[in-house]
Design a protein around this motif. Structure first.
Motif, PDB file in Angstrom:
ATOM      1  N   UNK D   9      39.620  43.904  51.812  1.00  0.00           N
ATOM      2  CA  UNK D   9      41.031  44.319  51.822  1.00  0.00           C
ATOM      3  C   UNK D   9      41.961  43.159  51.474  1.00  0.00           C
ATOM      4  N   UNK D  10      41.424  42.193  50.742  1.00  0.00           N
ATOM      5  CA  UNK D  10      42.236  41.014  50.423  1.00  0.00           C
ATOM      6  C   UNK D  10      42.792  41.087  48.988  1.00  0.00           C
ATOM      7  N   UNK D  11      44.094  40.934  48.897  1.00  0.00           N
ATOM      8  CA  UNK D  11      44.755  40.868  47.590  1.00  0.00           C
ATOM      9  C   UNK D  11      44.454  39.523  46.927  1.00  0.00           C
ATOM     10  N   UNK D  12      44.632  39.481  45.608  1.00  0.00           N
ATOM     11  CA  UNK D  12      44.641  38.195  44.927  1.00  0.00           C
ATOM     12  C   UNK D  12      45.958  37.470  45.237  1.00  0.00           C
ATOM     13  N   UNK D  13      46.020  36.191  44.951  1.00  0.00           N
ATOM     14  CA  UNK D  13      47.267  35.446  45.141  1.00  0.00           C
ATOM     15  C   UNK D  13      48.353  36.028  44.229  1.00  0.00           C
ATOM     16  N   UNK D  14      49.545  36.190  44.780  1.00  0.00           N
ATOM     17  CA  UNK D  14      50.659  36.761  44.023  1.00  0.00           C
ATOM     18  C   UNK D  14      51.780  35.738  43.906  1.00  0.00           C
ATOM     19  N   UNK D  15      52.286  35.519  42.677  1.00  0.00           N
ATOM     20  CA  UNK D  15      53.480  34.687  42.537  1.00  0.00           C
ATOM     21  C   UNK D  15      54.425  35.356  41.562  1.00  0.00           C
TER      22      UNK D  15
END
Lengths: 237, 237, 237, 237, 237, 237
Positions: D9-15
């Protein structure tokens, strides 16, 4: 009574200048009155997929009109992104007509493309294209026969075309633009040098015609085609 | 001697089912043997730019073929990105033919578009499209007259079309696909209910024909059109 | 409360006429109320390049709408030069959905193209296309099995599709056009005969919806698909 | 067990880098892992014809991918002459999704076009485009409010999107390309900041899924969207 | 040492036949050796949107090549569905070049379109098109001045163009096709009658050149343009 | 006197960020002032048909501009269905220029495609594309040399490009958009690191220039290219 002062059964002046361009295997500039069409014939070794390996030849045609061949400038088809319906209709007609005079076995498995480009238009461009296109085809085939690539002449009978129509209630031969734009009925007749019919198209825009009128228009056409075939023979002798 | 066992001058069975779709102002499914064409007529208030303000009406047509209307699936024209030459040629013919039977003053400044979509093809689709297209047009005009938008009937004479040709050396009426693909000469005849000619197209692919043969084909066509007009009248009564 | 007087969970009348055209390997005219779609399946030996030599089969679909299938005439995509975004979106959905019910190993290296052409539209054309498309596919596969070209049945589970949505604040099954054009939320559910999901698309134009509403729409869809699968079975028995 | 080592349930890093280009009224470069999308919003005074004079605003979107955004170079759509089906499908989705969060009365009769161009692709480009597209839209609307052209905030609720799917038998959040290309089922969930649904698309290519699995994927999506909305708020504060 | 036997600084024979077609407001057939280009000028009252109401005139150009103008037949651009990159590049050059010699205030708010169609190609078609295009433009403007539509002559200085290049290590003037296809460096120089530069394009395909060489090519070009301007004056006197 | 306050012979700030995207064999984001271009190089084993089997390599280029790279949004070329004339002209120039610096024997029979996509435009995009495109090409070739696929360095000399022009009567280097849109004469100079010329394009829109001015613009360009080549070397060291 005709705008040009011609008699009802009088053709416009016809001239055919062969060898108008140097690259094509056959070429001519045909002038039927103020209608001028440049016709070139290109010989290629490839044939369309549907006859590959059949040993048969193919003759096809393309038709175009320079933007200012007409009284008002027309948009260039290359820039509008497609050939219009009229162009497509005409080039299919030219191709079918020329093929009718060809012995495709004798031609052998090669393709001849006849390009007909209208330099100046004054009515009857499709007929001039067929008549001049046959001359270009004749010259290209002559080249093939001179080199021995083709032995027996595949052009069995000349092909020429002329229009006739009902203008101001009268049957007239070889309509120019002022007549064509007013005619109730007009027909295009593609015939062989020996007087056989290849294609007949008679059409009434917003009008109708009778079988009797059809016969009169055919009579005129036979006269016109005979004159055109004579001009073709003179040019390609 | 014909593949279907028909007599030389025998039409295929003709049926016309009106009201086949609910949205169009006029519609029918016409079946000429195994050739099935859905024809719809759409009334619009706008007219093409070149007659805007003239008070005259316009009738135009579009033609299409479902990809598997034919024995082998054809590429969808919408996906190939343009209408082919054959499509363009046919829809121009349908439009011209239907207009010949229309009093454009009586129609008034509006446009009727007749869409002819071939559901199943077995030769003669353009003729079926014209014959069925006229029925759709008739029904749409009836609607305009019922509402009083049009007062005097603009459909002066029915329009119908049939083919004939030289098959196995014999003149035959109403060619089906097996005949059409073998015929040396074939013609399409568009005529009015009163026997007048609107358009005649006779064509020989790789062959030629005589004036006498032309007459025989016309005779057959007159017989066929009379039967088609009777079917139109029955369907639209 | 529904314009048609139907109950909230009531489908429109469904009929499936098989063998509607003679050339296709499988065909039907499916009617879901006033939405009529002609579906044909074409078997071809070639497959797309990306699976050539894999031994796997392929099923693809194309979708079209006749110009006057709708209340107002739409421009013919063949004449506008490309398929619109809606058409492309729908035909990709049909293809994906039908493939989900196919064992591509059992089908073998061949392609089946399902053409879905809307004859008359009244909402739900993509669902009718999928449901009818599967029938055409079933009939074409039957032919392959009869000839022995395919031995083990590649159609593992029927595929059908139905819409549901929130209309006037209420969840309703199988939206017709008057409902569809007013619905705040609508969904398309593609499922198998055994009740599994293949694709779910729920969309709110200018609105939003909750998970609870999503569940209600799914309940309706399950009921509708069961009825459609029964109709498919009856038609292809 | 995921190729990237992420939890299920982990998203990728978002910027989100705002103001990435200087001309657009709103712009950002959004990075979701290795998926990088440049989003710009353009304000124009004209609206589409169908709402002219209605006083309502419009939001639309276009989507593109640079030729070498992907592992293998793709042909440039401008050079192939049309937008592919996938492009059309995605840009319609982006437009619908963004409109769902807009009060079109408050926006007033103007159009905002959101362009989403993928600079680098690694799965989930349509979701990144929607999430970043909303940021560009937010910035453009801020400008309209600063100048007083718009008085009441038309962006009633943020809009963001995330994918989830069944990978190697497990439900996972935010699929990257290696997962996406192997997943049996994948879904795109477009939601508002307050947890409402705008659009749900779940699709199984050559597979099926159950209602229970659908629920698990929705749970993941709700978690992901909450994180994305937080990132949007941080970027546009 | 040149294939044609010409001296290094010797132009091919130049002829300009005015009035080659009857419909255009200005026309000529220019022959530079075996390169033959038909140029027509069309006057229209409309101008492009970006100068509407400005009182300024516009001159634009289109360029085409007949399929068999070249040694090998090229595909017709109208049939391939778009103008190739070379065509677009050339016609933009012709338009820019001709505009440089026009006082657009004196021309008044009207557009002149110069069509340049290559009948036969042997190198240097773009230069011949500019030189002949100016003649067609001159003739069309003469007509406007004769009718009083234009009072003060907008053609402030003749415009002509010539190529030069490095062939077999030597700078040569007016490359024909055999030279052009072998030249390491070639340039096109568009100049005015008074010796000013309008456009310079020098290009090395797979090679490089020095400033000194650039000067030598310019010297040749100045000589060539002077001769072409003399031919233009003779033709339009 | 320049809008930006720069000296007449002062370049804008140049930065080149290599490795901007991860998939391409070579990539950089080049910034020349506010003009930002993303350049990627793609290596493929196939070559164009006309050099197949020759053992020679090929370098080609494509150019695009994101819709809102400019002050006003431009229509997306993918959606308008074709690349505009300006795009075609520019990408042909980039390809020719880069090829001039390549030893195609040393490259071997493979193709490198350089994509140049303008992220933000402020004048001089074609020059930035060539300068940055060469960096992407350099990086891709480095990869081929590291793997041993290429042994001898095919990049014989760096290639860079700069503009100069007559602005407000003065020769200036590296025109930005405000200068470019007002300049009477502008030129693009593509040169090698060793100071040789590859392509020179000087053009006056509605104006003319002298040989002396041409020399001044070339002097400026030589200075600018030297600075650009230094930046290329620094970026690819």
């Amino acid at each position: 009574m005709r705008p040009s002062g011609r008699d009802l059964s009088e053709m416009r002046a016809v001239s055919i200048e062969t060898g108008f361009t140097k690259h094509a295997e056959g070429s001519c500039l045909i002038k039927v009155g103020d209608t001028h069409v440049l016709c070139t014939a290109t010989i290629e070794d490839r044939v369309p997929p549907f006859i590959k390996g059949s040993g048969l030849g193919w003759v096809t045609a393309e038709y175009g009109m320079l933007p200012r061949a007409t009284n008002t400038r027309m948009r260039r088809e290359a820039s509008s992104g497609k050939q219009g319906g009229r162009t497509v209709e005409i080039q299919r007609l030219i191709g079918r007509s020329l093929r009718a005079g060809v012995d495709r076995v004798a031609l052998g498995e090669r393709q001849i493309t006849v390009d007909c480009d209208v330099i100046q238009a004054d009515g009857g461009t499709r007929c001039a294209a067929i008549t001049g296109g046959w001359v270009a085809l004749r010259l290209a085939v002559n080249k093939l026969m001179k080199t021995g690539d083709v032995v027996s002449d595949p052009l069995v009978d000349p092909v020429a075309a002329v229009s006739s129509g009902i203008y101001a209630g009268q049957p007239v031969l070889d309509l120019d633009y002022p007549e064509d734009s007013e005619a109730g009925v007009d027909g295009n007749f593609i015939m062989t040098g020996s007087g056989k019919l290849i294609e007949v198209q008679m059409s009434a825009e917003g009008s109708v015609f009778s079988r009797a009128q059809m016969g009169e228009l055919m009579d005129l056409a036979e006269k016109g085609v005979a004159e055109l075939v004579a001009a073709q023979q003179a040019a390609t002798k």
